[in-house]
Design a protein around this motif. Sequence first.
Motif, PDB file in Angstrom:
ATOM      1  N   PRO A  99       0.708  -1.296   0.057  1.00  0.00           N
ATOM      2  CA  PRO A  99      -0.088   0.046  -0.074  1.00  0.00           C
ATOM      3  C   PRO A  99       0.790   1.145   0.022  1.00  0.00           C
ATOM      4  O   PRO A  99       0.386   2.291  -0.668  1.00  0.00           O
ATOM      5  CB  PRO A  99      -0.902  -0.202   1.285  1.00  0.00           C
ATOM      6  CG  PRO A  99      -0.054  -1.241   2.250  1.00  0.00           C
ATOM      7  CD  PRO A  99       0.408  -2.182   1.168  1.00  0.00           C
ATOM      8  N   ALA A 100       1.838   1.310   0.703  1.00  0.00           N
ATOM      9  CA  ALA A 100       2.836   2.497   0.698  1.00  0.00           C
ATOM     10  C   ALA A 100       3.331   2.770  -0.449  1.00  0.00           C
ATOM     11  O   ALA A 100       3.420   4.036  -0.944  1.00  0.00           O
ATOM     12  CB  ALA A 100       3.812   2.316   1.705  1.00  0.00           C
ATOM     13  N   THR A 101       3.691   1.795  -1.179  1.00  0.00           N
ATOM     14  CA  THR A 101       4.196   1.898  -2.612  1.00  0.00           C
ATOM     15  C   THR A 101       3.217   2.427  -3.536  1.00  0.00           C
ATOM     16  O   THR A 101       3.372   3.307  -4.486  1.00  0.00           O
ATOM     17  CB  THR A 101       4.798   0.500  -3.070  1.00  0.00           C
ATOM     18  OG1 THR A 101       5.828   0.120  -2.405  1.00  0.00           O
ATOM     19  CG2 THR A 101       5.601   0.648  -4.530  1.00  0.00           C
ATOM     20  N   ARG A 102       1.987   1.760  -3.457  1.00  0.00           N
ATOM     21  CA  ARG A 102       1.144   2.456  -4.429  1.00  0.00           C
ATOM     22  C   ARG A 102       0.618   3.860  -4.116  1.00  0.00           C
ATOM     23  O   ARG A 102       0.365   4.577  -4.992  1.00  0.00           O
ATOM     24  CB  ARG A 102      -0.355   1.387  -4.287  1.00  0.00           C
ATOM     25  CG  ARG A 102      -0.087   0.007  -4.482  1.00  0.00           C
ATOM     26  CD  ARG A 102      -1.333  -1.010  -4.291  1.00  0.00           C
ATOM     27  NE  ARG A 102      -1.194  -2.313  -4.684  1.00  0.00           N
ATOM     28  CZ  ARG A 102      -1.361  -2.565  -5.933  1.00  0.00           C
ATOM     29  NH1 ARG A 102      -1.932  -1.852  -6.821  1.00  0.00           N
ATOM     30  NH2 ARG A 102      -1.020  -3.839  -6.077  1.00  0.00           N
ATOM     31  N   PHE A 103       0.580   4.359  -2.827  1.00  0.00           N
ATOM     32  CA  PHE A 103       0.458   5.497  -2.490  1.00  0.00           C
ATOM     33  C   PHE A 103       1.270   6.331  -3.121  1.00  0.00           C
ATOM     34  O   PHE A 103       1.109   7.545  -3.752  1.00  0.00           O
ATOM     35  CB  PHE A 103       0.422   5.887  -1.024  1.00  0.00           C
ATOM     36  CG  PHE A 103       0.072   7.080  -0.322  1.00  0.00           C
ATOM     37  CD1 PHE A 103      -1.089   7.489  -0.197  1.00  0.00           C
ATOM     38  CD2 PHE A 103       1.116   8.129  -0.375  1.00  0.00           C
ATOM     39  CE1 PHE A 103      -1.748   8.759   0.299  1.00  0.00           C
ATOM     40  CE2 PHE A 103       1.030   9.498   0.077  1.00  0.00           C
ATOM     41  CZ  PHE A 103      -0.347   9.542   0.477  1.00  0.00           C
ATOM     42  N   LEU A 104       2.707   6.074  -3.099  1.00  0.00           N
ATOM     43  CA  LEU A 104       3.660   6.926  -3.808  1.00  0.00           C
ATOM     44  C   LEU A 104       3.651   7.001  -5.161  1.00  0.00           C
ATOM     45  O   LEU A 104       3.772   8.077  -5.792  1.00  0.00           O
ATOM     46  CB  LEU A 104       5.066   6.430  -3.198  1.00  0.00           C
ATOM     47  CG  LEU A 104       6.290   7.275  -3.801  1.00  0.00           C
ATOM     48  CD1 LEU A 104       6.223   8.669  -3.123  1.00  0.00           C
ATOM     49  CD2 LEU A 104       7.629   6.742  -3.287  1.00  0.00           C
ATOM     50  N   ILE A 105       3.292   5.997  -5.877  1.00  0.00           N
ATOM     51  CA  ILE A 105       3.176   5.909  -7.359  1.00  0.00           C
ATOM     52  C   ILE A 105       1.893   6.549  -7.538  1.00  0.00           C
ATOM     53  O   ILE A 105       2.114   7.697  -8.701  1.00  0.00           O
ATOM     54  CB  ILE A 105       2.939   4.508  -7.935  1.00  0.00           C
ATOM     55  CG1 ILE A 105       4.044   3.370  -7.564  1.00  0.00           C
ATOM     56  CG2 ILE A 105       2.730   4.506  -9.180  1.00  0.00           C
ATOM     57  CD1 ILE A 105       3.867   1.864  -7.910  1.00  0.00           C
ATOM     58  N   ALA A 106       0.777   6.585  -6.876  1.00  0.00           N
ATOM     59  CA  ALA A 106      -0.249   7.460  -7.181  1.00  0.00           C
ATOM     60  C   ALA A 106      -0.037   8.881  -7.075  1.00  0.00           C
ATOM     61  O   ALA A 106      -0.334   9.613  -7.868  1.00  0.00           O
ATOM     62  CB  ALA A 106      -1.467   7.259  -6.198  1.00  0.00           C
ATOM     63  N   VAL A 107       0.715   9.110  -6.019  1.00  0.00           N
ATOM     64  CA  VAL A 107       1.287  10.933  -6.205  1.00  0.00           C
ATOM     65  C   VAL A 107       1.947  11.265  -7.368  1.00  0.00           C
ATOM     66  O   VAL A 107       1.283  12.428  -7.976  1.00  0.00           O
ATOM     67  CB  VAL A 107       2.167  10.991  -4.865  1.00  0.00           C
ATOM     68  CG1 VAL A 107       2.779  12.450  -5.166  1.00  0.00           C
ATOM     69  CG2 VAL A 107       1.443  10.948  -3.526  1.00  0.00           C
ATOM     70  N   PHE A 108       2.774  10.433  -7.872  1.00  0.00           N
ATOM     71  CA  PHE A 108       3.414  10.989  -9.045  1.00  0.00           C
ATOM     72  C   PHE A 108       2.477  10.846 -10.452  1.00  0.00           C
ATOM     73  O   PHE A 108       2.600  11.570 -11.493  1.00  0.00           O
ATOM     74  CB  PHE A 108       4.647  10.179  -9.250  1.00  0.00           C
ATOM     75  CG  PHE A 108       5.863  10.609  -8.446  1.00  0.00           C
ATOM     76  CD1 PHE A 108       6.295  11.717  -8.537  1.00  0.00           C
ATOM     77  CD2 PHE A 108       5.954   9.757  -7.204  1.00  0.00           C
ATOM     78  CE1 PHE A 108       7.486  12.454  -7.533  1.00  0.00           C
ATOM     79  CE2 PHE A 108       7.171  10.421  -6.379  1.00  0.00           C
ATOM     80  CZ  PHE A 108       7.758  11.702  -6.601  1.00  0.00           C
ATOM     81  N   VAL A 109       1.666   9.673 -10.298  1.00  0.00           N
ATOM     82  CA  VAL A 109       0.714   9.740 -11.468  1.00  0.00           C
ATOM     83  C   VAL A 109      -0.117  11.032 -11.643  1.00  0.00           C
ATOM     84  O   VAL A 109      -0.257  11.357 -12.593  1.00  0.00           O
ATOM     85  CB  VAL A 109      -0.087   8.457 -11.262  1.00  0.00           C
ATOM     86  CG1 VAL A 109      -1.366   8.433 -12.353  1.00  0.00           C
ATOM     87  CG2 VAL A 109       0.629   6.955 -11.823  1.00  0.00           C
ATOM     88  N   MET A 110      -0.585  11.410 -10.520  1.00  0.00           N
ATOM     89  CA  MET A 110      -1.278  12.568 -10.248  1.00  0.00           C
ATOM     90  C   MET A 110      -0.748  13.798 -10.965  1.00  0.00           C
ATOM     91  O   MET A 110      -0.874  14.640 -11.722  1.00  0.00           O
ATOM     92  CB  MET A 110      -1.884  12.784  -9.004  1.00  0.00           C
ATOM     93  CG  MET A 110      -2.853  13.965  -8.783  1.00  0.00           C
ATOM     94  SD  MET A 110      -4.307  14.174  -9.962  1.00  0.00           S
ATOM     95  CE  MET A 110      -5.445  13.084  -8.923  1.00  0.00           C
ATOM     96  N   ILE A 111       0.590  13.791 -10.464  1.00  0.00           N
ATOM     97  CA  ILE A 111       1.447  15.112 -10.714  1.00  0.00           C
ATOM     98  C   ILE A 111       1.664  15.025 -12.510  1.00  0.00           C
ATOM     99  O   ILE A 111       1.687  15.995 -12.952  1.00  0.00           O
ATOM    100  CB  ILE A 111       2.922  15.034 -10.067  1.00  0.00           C
ATOM    101  CG1 ILE A 111       2.790  15.515  -8.669  1.00  0.00           C
ATOM    102  CG2 ILE A 111       3.806  15.955 -10.602  1.00  0.00           C
ATOM    103  CD1 ILE A 111       4.007  15.295  -7.790  1.00  0.00           C
ATOM    104  N   GLY A 112       1.895  13.856 -12.941  1.00  0.00           N
ATOM    105  CA  GLY A 112       1.990  13.674 -14.364  1.00  0.00           C
ATOM    106  C   GLY A 112       0.697  14.265 -15.171  1.00  0.00           C
ATOM    107  O   GLY A 112       0.775  14.924 -16.197  1.00  0.00           O
ATOM    108  N   ALA A 113      -0.354  13.808 -14.668  1.00  0.00           N
ATOM    109  CA  ALA A 113      -1.518  14.135 -14.967  1.00  0.00           C
ATOM    110  C   ALA A 113      -2.020  15.644 -15.142  1.00  0.00           C
ATOM    111  O   ALA A 113      -2.416  16.145 -15.996  1.00  0.00           O
ATOM    112  CB  ALA A 113      -2.598  13.210 -14.414  1.00  0.00           C
ATOM    113  N   LEU A 114      -1.578  16.251 -14.069  1.00  0.00           N
ATOM    114  CA  LEU A 114      -1.600  17.565 -14.012  1.00  0.00           C
ATOM    115  C   LEU A 114      -0.636  18.329 -14.638  1.00  0.00           C
ATOM    116  O   LEU A 114      -0.914  19.638 -14.901  1.00  0.00           O
ATOM    117  CB  LEU A 114      -1.717  18.152 -12.322  1.00  0.00           C
ATOM    118  CG  LEU A 114      -2.943  17.363 -11.704  1.00  0.00           C
ATOM    119  CD1 LEU A 114      -2.996  18.013 -10.347  1.00  0.00           C
ATOM    120  CD2 LEU A 114      -4.399  17.875 -12.342  1.00  0.00           C
TER     121      LEU A 114
END
Length: 365
Positions: A99-114
């Motif tokens: 879960p912690a790894t997924r949380f971190l990946i999600a942060v960067f996916v959102m940065i890329g999307a924005l």
Amino acid sequence: MQQESILKRYGLPVLTGLAVGAAAVVLTLLGNPENMGFCIACFLRDIAGALNLQRAGYDAETGAGIVQYLRPEIMGLVLGSTALAFLRKEFRPKGGSSPATRFLIAVFVMIGALVFLGCPLRMVIRLGGGDLNALVGLVGFICGILIGVVFLNRGFSLKRAYRQSMAEGLMLPGVMLLLIVLAVVSPSFIQRSVSGPGSMAAPLLAALVIALVVGMLAQRSRLCMVGGIRDAVMFRDFRLISAFAAILVAVLVGNLLLGKLNFSFAGQPVAHSDGLWNFLGMAMVGWGSVLLGGCPLRQLILAGEGNTDSAVTVFGFIVGAAIAHNFGLASSADGIGTGPVAVAMVFGFAVLAAISVSNLERIEV
């Protein structure tokens, strides 16, 4: 017999894609920003703003920013998935897969999307409106997915998930119900934009009902923007990508009938024409989403089915949106953000590479 088999295999994904595309056009007609009938990244960003996690464009006089609104589309997608999962006896709480790894990946996916200004779903909707910048984003998206596929083929895994309690599985749907209540009651601590994209919205009830239906269809068809391209490349399975194509067709036809089809790079709504960053932003989204096992839309649907890893991922998206705006990483119609965008993107790609390499498993031949 073969014709019946094709209809059975592709009928539901195509129907879902057509419905999603039509819903995006209708939501825009009802008040959502142009070429943004649905956008998971933008709408989660707006929710982060409504909860005061980011104050982009804050105006001391009005007390609000430009992207702050509790978007009912997000709540509807999750709760639609939850409702159908219960009806079909598919609500199975599980989690614990890094879960912690997924949380971190999600942060960067959102940065890329924005940086790009949109999730994979909005990328397709922008294409359907004639935004050629989204075509550049699509190329980056495919490249990112291909990088992720290389690691999948070499044994990448975030390990297995385990059964969780019913209370744990209902955590995110419960949060979404609370957000609906807050959207209706509109207490003073919830922010709402009076200008900018956050002020443009379809009526709450209409948006919620449409999203509930889309959430149900997406749950039933397993709709995923990333999964379509991934499965086509890895397994020559074109079932999910047919939904991808159907969304594009529905939005194209809808915009054509409404006289809103405008093929160009310049002057597109809530978009910028910096090709490099459109490409890189969606490349990060594609790579990260492959590692997560699905695009942002798919994560919402999985969370609605009781997947707590996807719930953690959704929370990561919200935090990523707050970081993107608070540190000037998010783009605008004027161009890329004023903060250290290049540094953040380089660091993000380095993090994705490290996670990809460190989670490879030995494949027995």
